[in-house]
Design a protein around this motif. Structure first.
Motif, PDB file in Angstrom:
ATOM      1  N   LYS A 198      -9.810   0.732  -6.028  1.00  0.00           N
ATOM      2  CA  LYS A 198      -9.874   0.539  -4.639  1.00  0.00           C
ATOM      3  C   LYS A 198     -11.128   1.497  -4.423  1.00  0.00           C
ATOM      4  CE  LYS A 198      -6.673   1.161  -1.028  1.00  0.00           C
ATOM      5  NZ  LYS A 198      -5.951   0.675  -0.528  1.00  0.00           N
ATOM      6  N   HIS A 199     -12.087   0.612  -3.668  1.00  0.00           N
ATOM      7  CA  HIS A 199     -12.385  -0.659  -3.325  1.00  0.00           C
ATOM      8  C   HIS A 199     -13.511  -0.690  -4.304  1.00  0.00           C
ATOM      9  CE1 HIS A 199     -10.317   1.022   0.241  1.00  0.00           C
ATOM     10  NE2 HIS A 199      -9.189  -0.531   0.149  1.00  0.00           N
ATOM     11  N   ASP A 251     -10.102  -7.713  -1.306  1.00  0.00           N
ATOM     12  CA  ASP A 251      -9.389  -6.959   0.014  1.00  0.00           C
ATOM     13  C   ASP A 251      -8.751  -7.977   0.883  1.00  0.00           C
ATOM     14  OD1 ASP A 251      -8.728  -4.987   1.561  1.00  0.00           O
ATOM     15  OD2 ASP A 251     -10.083  -3.588   1.442  1.00  0.00           O
ATOM     16  N   ASP A 294       1.031  -1.274  -0.078  1.00  0.00           N
ATOM     17  CA  ASP A 294       0.046   0.093  -0.092  1.00  0.00           C
ATOM     18  C   ASP A 294       0.718   1.010  -0.387  1.00  0.00           C
ATOM     19  OD1 ASP A 294      -3.000  -0.932   0.885  1.00  0.00           O
ATOM     20  OD2 ASP A 294      -1.690  -2.570   1.630  1.00  0.00           O
ATOM     21  N   MET A 331      -9.791  -3.209  -6.617  1.00  0.00           N
ATOM     22  CA  MET A 331      -9.331  -4.893  -5.342  1.00  0.00           C
ATOM     23  C   MET A 331     -11.167  -4.219  -5.326  1.00  0.00           C
ATOM     24  SD  MET A 331      -7.816  -3.607  -1.688  1.00  0.00           S
ATOM     25  CE  MET A 331      -6.739  -3.447  -1.890  1.00  0.00           C
ATOM     26  N   PHE A 384     -14.844  -4.723   0.852  1.00  0.00           N
ATOM     27  CA  PHE A 384     -15.623  -5.139   2.146  1.00  0.00           C
ATOM     28  C   PHE A 384     -16.713  -5.676   2.247  1.00  0.00           C
ATOM     29  CE2 PHE A 384     -11.237  -4.307   4.156  1.00  0.00           C
ATOM     30  CZ  PHE A 384     -11.146  -5.468   4.457  1.00  0.00           C
ATOM     31  N   ARG A 396     -12.063   6.587   6.616  1.00  0.00           N
ATOM     32  CA  ARG A 396     -11.374   6.171   5.063  1.00  0.00           C
ATOM     33  C   ARG A 396     -11.101   7.785   3.832  1.00  0.00           C
ATOM     34  NH1 ARG A 396      -9.436   0.257   3.648  1.00  0.00           N
ATOM     35  NH2 ARG A 396      -8.299   1.257   2.997  1.00  0.00           N
ATOM     36  N   GLU A 436      -7.976   3.656   8.151  1.00  0.00           N
ATOM     37  CA  GLU A 436      -8.586   2.554   8.159  1.00  0.00           C
ATOM     38  C   GLU A 436      -9.104   2.458   9.782  1.00  0.00           C
ATOM     39  OE1 GLU A 436      -7.689  -1.601   6.318  1.00  0.00           O
ATOM     40  OE2 GLU A 436      -8.792  -2.727   7.035  1.00  0.00           O
TER      41      GLU A 436
HETATM   42  C1  BGC Z   1      -7.511  -2.267   2.982  1.00  0.00           C
HETATM   43  C2  BGC Z   1      -7.142  -2.272   1.581  1.00  0.00           C
HETATM   44  C3  BGC Z   1      -5.381  -1.938   1.717  1.00  0.00           C
HETATM   45  C4  BGC Z   1      -5.195  -3.960   2.248  1.00  0.00           C
HETATM   46  C5  BGC Z   1      -3.982  -4.029   2.027  1.00  0.00           C
HETATM   47  C6  BGC Z   1      -7.450  -3.718   4.141  1.00  0.00           C
HETATM   48  O1  BGC Z   1      -7.428  -3.759   5.789  1.00  0.00           O
HETATM   49  O2  BGC Z   1      -9.062  -2.467   3.239  1.00  0.00           O
HETATM   50  O3  BGC Z   1      -7.491  -1.069   1.281  1.00  0.00           O
HETATM   51  O4  BGC Z   1      -5.367  -2.547   0.184  1.00  0.00           O
HETATM   52  O5  BGC Z   1      -5.599  -3.991   3.868  1.00  0.00           O
HETATM   53  O6  BGC Z   1      -2.944  -3.883   3.170  1.00  0.00           O
END
Ligand code: BGC
Length: 747
Positions: free
Chosen positions: A211-212, A290, A114, A255, A258, A172, A501
Motif C-alpha cells: 500500500k497505498h 483503503d 494493520d 491496497m 485515497f 505517514r 495517519e
Molecule cells: C489507512 C490504511 C489502513 C486502513 C485500515 C486507513 O485509514 O490509510 O493504511 O490499512 O485504514 O486500517
C-alpha cells in the motif's frame, strides 16, 4: 433440493485436500482455477458481492464476541467476505465457524489487520528499520510480526507501506522506507518475504498487502489525503518501483490509495489497477480499497452517488470495498440494470477466492484459530532478541564532537533528562500504528541504562517537561538535577500520535518547551548527548550547532531503552544511515538527494541560479548519512572496463578500510549519474549498497555489478532504454562524500 446438491458439489472440491503442501505458484494451477470457476457458478449475485465486501470490527478488545446481530446475520447470508480489525484466535475461529458452517456457500472469510511494525513485539517504525540498510534483519522483523499476527488469528496484514515520501510534514513518512526508490524497493521486497514467509501455507505466514497504490506519499504540502499530481515519468521513475518490487517478491494483495493523481482518484483508476497492475505487472492477486475510499469517490466528485462510486471503483479493478458497504448494497441493482457487467463482478470474485485458496483457507479455514498460540508466541523471548537487534541497527548517529560518545563506563554521574527518558511516556517509544501497545512491555531509556551500567554510576533523572504542551515550570528543577552530573543525556522528541495517519505538521522543530529545556541544559556547560525519538525528520539547525552529540533513535519499539543503552555505552557501534534527507527548515521542503540539475544549477557566484536567499540548497543531514564510533576511508574506485557495449554489465570495485580503532559496520553506497541523455536525469541515483563489518585497520574490497537494467531509464516514448554515453559512478558512505569513476556505454 437444488441447494443441497450445489453445496455437495462444492464440498467435494474443497475437501479433497490436494492443495496442502503446494507452493503458491502451483496453487495457481489450472486445476485451482477450475475449482474457483465452479464455485463462482454456484453463487448468487448477492453472495458474489458479499465476497467483495469487507466490514470493520472493533479494534482493541480481543476477548468478547465482536459481531453484533446484524453482522452475524450478514455473515450467515454470505454478505461478508472479509473483516478488518477483528483479532483474537478464539474469536476469529468462532466467526470463521459461522461462515463455514452456517452460510450457504461455506466460503471462509479473511481477517485483515494493520500489523505495521510488530504486534506485541513492536519493532522500530519502518522508516527507522530502513535506516539499518539491512534487508535480512528487516525481513526477520516482518516475520516476527507475521508469527504474532497468526497467533492472534489474523490472515492478512495491511503492510508493507511502500510509499516514497520526500516530505517530512507528512506524518505517514514514518510508515515507509524514506525517499529513495531503489532502497525502498529492496525494503519492500524484504518485508513481503518476511510477512509471507518461505511458504505461505505454513503457520506463521500472513498475506502481505502493498500500500497505498499509488503515490500516496506525494500529497501536496505533505497534508494527509491531499491531491497528488505527477507526470507518468515521475511516477515510473520514483514512486512506482517499490510497489512493483513488492509484487515481484510475491505480495498477494494491494491496497488502493485515497489520493487522486492528476485528476483520477487512485481507487477509480483503471490505468493503475488494471492496465499497470494486472496487464503490465501481471498481478494475479486482489486489490482492496483503503478505508471508505470507494465512498470517498463522491467527495472527489467523480461519482454523484454511491452506485456510481461502486461501479467506477469495481470496474477500475478495486475488488474489495473496505467498510463502505457500497458494493454489497448498490451493485446488484447496477448489474441487473446492466450498468455494470456480470463479468467484472465475476473476475473480482475470482481474485478474492484465488487469494483464499492461495492462503490455504479452503483446506483449513481454522489455520490461525489456535488460541493456545497467543500465550506461546506473543512477546516471545526470541522475538524480543530480533526487536533489539533491529533497534540497534536502526539508530543513526548524527553528530559526535570530540568523541563524547560512547559514554565511559567510568562516568560517575549521568543526568537523564526529558519527557521520553523515564517510564511515564513509554508508549510513545513505540511510535504510530501499534494498536496492541502495552507500556509495561516497553523498555524505557532509564531502564535500559540502569540494566547496563554498574551501580557505581549514579543515574539522576528528571522529566523536565511534558512532550507537548507545557508551561516550562519544571525546567529549573531539571537543570538543578542536571548540574550534579558529569554528562547529560537529554531524551527528547515527538509523541506517537503526531506521526502516522492524519498527523501532518507544518512545524518540524522540537516542541517548544522541550527546546527551551535543551537550551537551559546547554547553559550548564555540561557535555550533552541529545537522543531523539521521532517519526519523521525534524528541523535541527540549532541543535546541530549547539549540542555536541546527537543520536537519532526514532520510535524504536519495545526494546528501545536497551538498544539505546547499547549504543550510548558502545556495546554496539552505530551503523544506521538516513534514508531520508533532514531539511534545515520547512521552507526547503521538498529536499531530496536525487534531484535534477535544472537549467541553472546552483552557483554561489551567480545570484540567477537555483537557490534560496536565506538558506542553502543542501539538507542539514543528507540521504545516506550516519556516523560510527570508528572511521572508514574509501580508495581505489575502479571500473572493470572503461567502455562497455550495450547489453553488458560493468563491475565497480572499491577499497574500504576501517581507519579508526573500533570494529564497526559501514554501509557502502553506490550512486550513478547518466551524464547526458535525451531526457533529464537526476544528479545521482542510488543503485547498490553493501553493509560490511571491519575490524580496526582491516580493509575489504567491495564489488558491485551494474546491470543494463540499472543503466536504463524511460525515454521520450516512455520506453526503458540504455543510451550510449558516459556514466559517473559515485561510491561512499553517504550521498555527498563520494569517490568517483567514469565509464562509457557504446553502441
Ligand atoms: C489507512 C490504511 C489502513 C486502513 C485500515 C486507513 O485509514 O490509510 O493504511 O490499512 O485504514 O486500517
Amino acid at each position: 433440493m437444488r441447494n443441497v446438491f450445489r453445496n455437495t458439489v462444492y464440498f467435494i472440491f474443497i475437501s479433497c485436500g490436494v492443495l496442502a503442501a503446494q507452493s503458491s505458484t502451483q496453487l495457481l494451477s489450472s486445476q485451482t482455477e477450475v475449482k474457483i470457476d465452479s464455485i463462482i457458478k454456484l453463487m448468487t449475485l448477492e453472495e458474489k458481492l458479499g465476497q467483495l465486501n469487507q466490514i470493520g470490527g472493533t479494534w482493541y478488545d480481543t476477548k468478547t464476541e465482536r459481531l453484533n446481530e446484524e453482522q452475524t446475520a450478514m455473515l450467515k447470508a454470505g454478505e461478508i467476505g472479509s473483516f478488518l480489525g477483528i483479532t483474537g484466535a478464539a474469536e476469529t475461529g468462532r466467526i470463521q465457524r459461522i461462515a463455514v458452517e452456517q452460510s450457504r456457500m461455506k466460503i471462509p472469510v479473511l481477517f485483515g489487520y494493520d500489523i505495521i511494525h510488530g504486534y506485541s513485539t513492536i519493532t522500530p517504525i519502518p522508516l527507522a528499520e530502513a535506516c539499518s540498510w539491512n534487508p535480512d534483519l528487516v525481513e526477520q522483523s516482518a516475520h516476527v510480526a507475521a508469527i504474532e499476527g497468526s497467533a492472534i488469528g489474523v490472515h492478512w496484514t495491511y503492510a508493507p507501506m511502500v510509499d516514497i515520501a520526500r516530505d517530512p510534514r507528512w506524518g505517514r513518512i514514518a510508515e515507509g522506507s524514506g525517499e529513495d526508490p531503489y532502497l525502498g524497493s529492496v525494503m519492500a521486497a524484504a518485508r513481503v518475504r518476511g510477512f509471507q514467509g518461505k511458504n505461505i501455507l505454513e503457520y506463521g505466514s500472513l498475506l502481505a498487502c502493498v500500500k497505498h497504490f499509488a503515490a500516496y506519499g506525494g500529497a501536496e504540502a505533505g497534508r494527509d489525503y491531499n491531491t497528488v499530481d505527477f507526470s507518468e515519468r515521475t511516477l515510473r521513475e520514483i514512486y512506482l518501483p517499490p510497489y512493483k518490487a513488492a509484487i515481484d517478491a510475491g505480495a498477494w494483495t494491494v491496497m488502493s490509495a485515497f489520493n487522486e493523481i492528476g485528476g483520477v482518484p487512485s481507487s477509480a483508476s483503471s490505468w493503475l489497477m488494471t492496465d499497470l497492475l494486472r496487464d503490465e505487472w501481471n498481478f494475479k492477486g486482489l486489490v482492496v480499497s483503503d478505508y471508505t475510499a470507494i465512498m470517498e469517490l463522491m467527495n472527489h466528485r467523480i461519482a454523484k452517488d454511491s452506485t456510481e462510486a461502486g461501479i467506477v471503483g469495481l470496474s477500475s479493478g478495486v475488488e474489495i470495498d473496505m467498510v463502505s458497504r457500497i458494493y454489497l448494497r448498490k451493485l446488484s441493482e447496477a448489474v441487473r440494470s446492466k450498468k455494470l457487467s456480470q463479468e467484472i463482478v465475476d473476475e473480482a470474485v475470482r481474485r478474492v477466492l484465488r487469494v483464499k485458496f492461495v492462503y490455504g483457507l479452503f483446506d483449513d479455514p481454522y489455520r490461525n484459530a489456535k488460541p493456545e498460540k497467543e500465550k506461546e508466541l506473543l512477546l516471545k523471548k526470541e522475538h524480543r532478541v530480533v526487536a533489539r537487534e533491529m533497534a540497534q541497527h536502526s539508530i543513526v548517529l548524527l553528530k559526535n564532537e570530540k568523541d563524547i560518545l560512547p559514554l565511559k563506563k567510568s562516568t560517575k554521574t549521568i543526568a537523564l533528562i526529558g519527557p521520553l527518558a523515564g517510564n511515564e511516556n513509554r508508549s510513545d517509544l513505540v511510535g504510530a500504528w501499534a494498536w496492541a501497545r502495552n507500556p509495561n512491555d516497553v523498555v524505557s531509556v532509564i531502564q535500559g541504562i540502569k540494566a547496563k551500567v554498574s551501580s557505581s554510576i549514579k543515574i539522576v533523572y528528571d522529566k523536565g517537561c511534558e512532550i507537548e504542551s507545557d508551561s516550562g515550570a519544571r525546567i529549573k528543577q531539571a537543570v538543578k538535577i542536571a548540574k550534579q552530573a558529569d554528562v547529560i543525556v537529554a531524551v527528547l522528541g515527538e509523541s506517537q500520535h503526531v506521526s502516522g495517519e492524519a498527523a501532518s505538521k507544518s512545524n518540524l522543530d522540537l516542541p517548544s518547551t522541550q527546546k527551551e529545556l535543551l537550551k537551559a541544559l546547554k547553559k550548564t556547560g555540561k557535555p550533552i548527548v541529545l537522543v531523539l525519538m521521532n517519526g519523521r525528520p525534524l528541523t535541527l539547525e540549532w541543535e546541530s550547532e549547539n549540542i555536541p552529540a546527537i543520536v537519532e533513535a526514532w520510535h524504536l519499539g519495545v526494546e528501545a531503552g536497551n538498544a539505546i543503552a547499547d549504543v550510548l555505552f558502545g556495546d554496539v557501534n552505530p551503523s544506521g544511515k538516513l534514508t531520508v534527507s533532514f531539511p534545515r527548515n520547512v521552507g526547503q521542503i521538498p529536499v531530496y538527494y536525487n534531484h535534477k540539475s535544472t537549467g541553472r544549477p546552483y552557483n554561489p557566484k551567480d545570484k540567477y541560479t537555483s537557490q534560496f536567499l536565506d538558506v542553502p540548497n543542501s539538507p542539514l543531514y543528507p540521504f545516506g548519512f550516519g556516523l560510527s564510533y570508528t572511521t572508514f576511508s574509501y580508495s581505489n574506485v575502479t571500473v572493470s572496463s572503461a567502455a562497455i557495449k550495450k547489453g553488458q554489465s560493468v563491475t565497480i570495485l572499491v577499497d574500504v578500510e576501517n581507519s579508526g580503532n573500533r570494529a564497526g559496520e559501514e554501509v557502502v553506497q553506490l550512486y550513478l549519474r547518466d551524464d547526458f541523455a535525451t531526457v533529464t536525469r537526476p544528479v545521482k541515483e542510488l543503485k547498490g549498497f553493501k553493509k560490511i563489518s571491519l575490524n580496526p585497520g582491516e580493509k575489504k574490497t567491495v564489488e558491485f555489478t551494474i546491470t543494463q537494467d540499472q543503466l536504463a531509464f524511460y525515454n521520450l516514448e516512455m520506453k526503458k532504454v540504455v543510451e550510449p554515453g558516459t556514466f559517473t559512478v559515485y561510491v561512499g558512505g553517504n550521498s555527498v562524500d563520494c569517490k568517483e569513476a567514469v565509464f562509457e556505454v557504446v553502441d
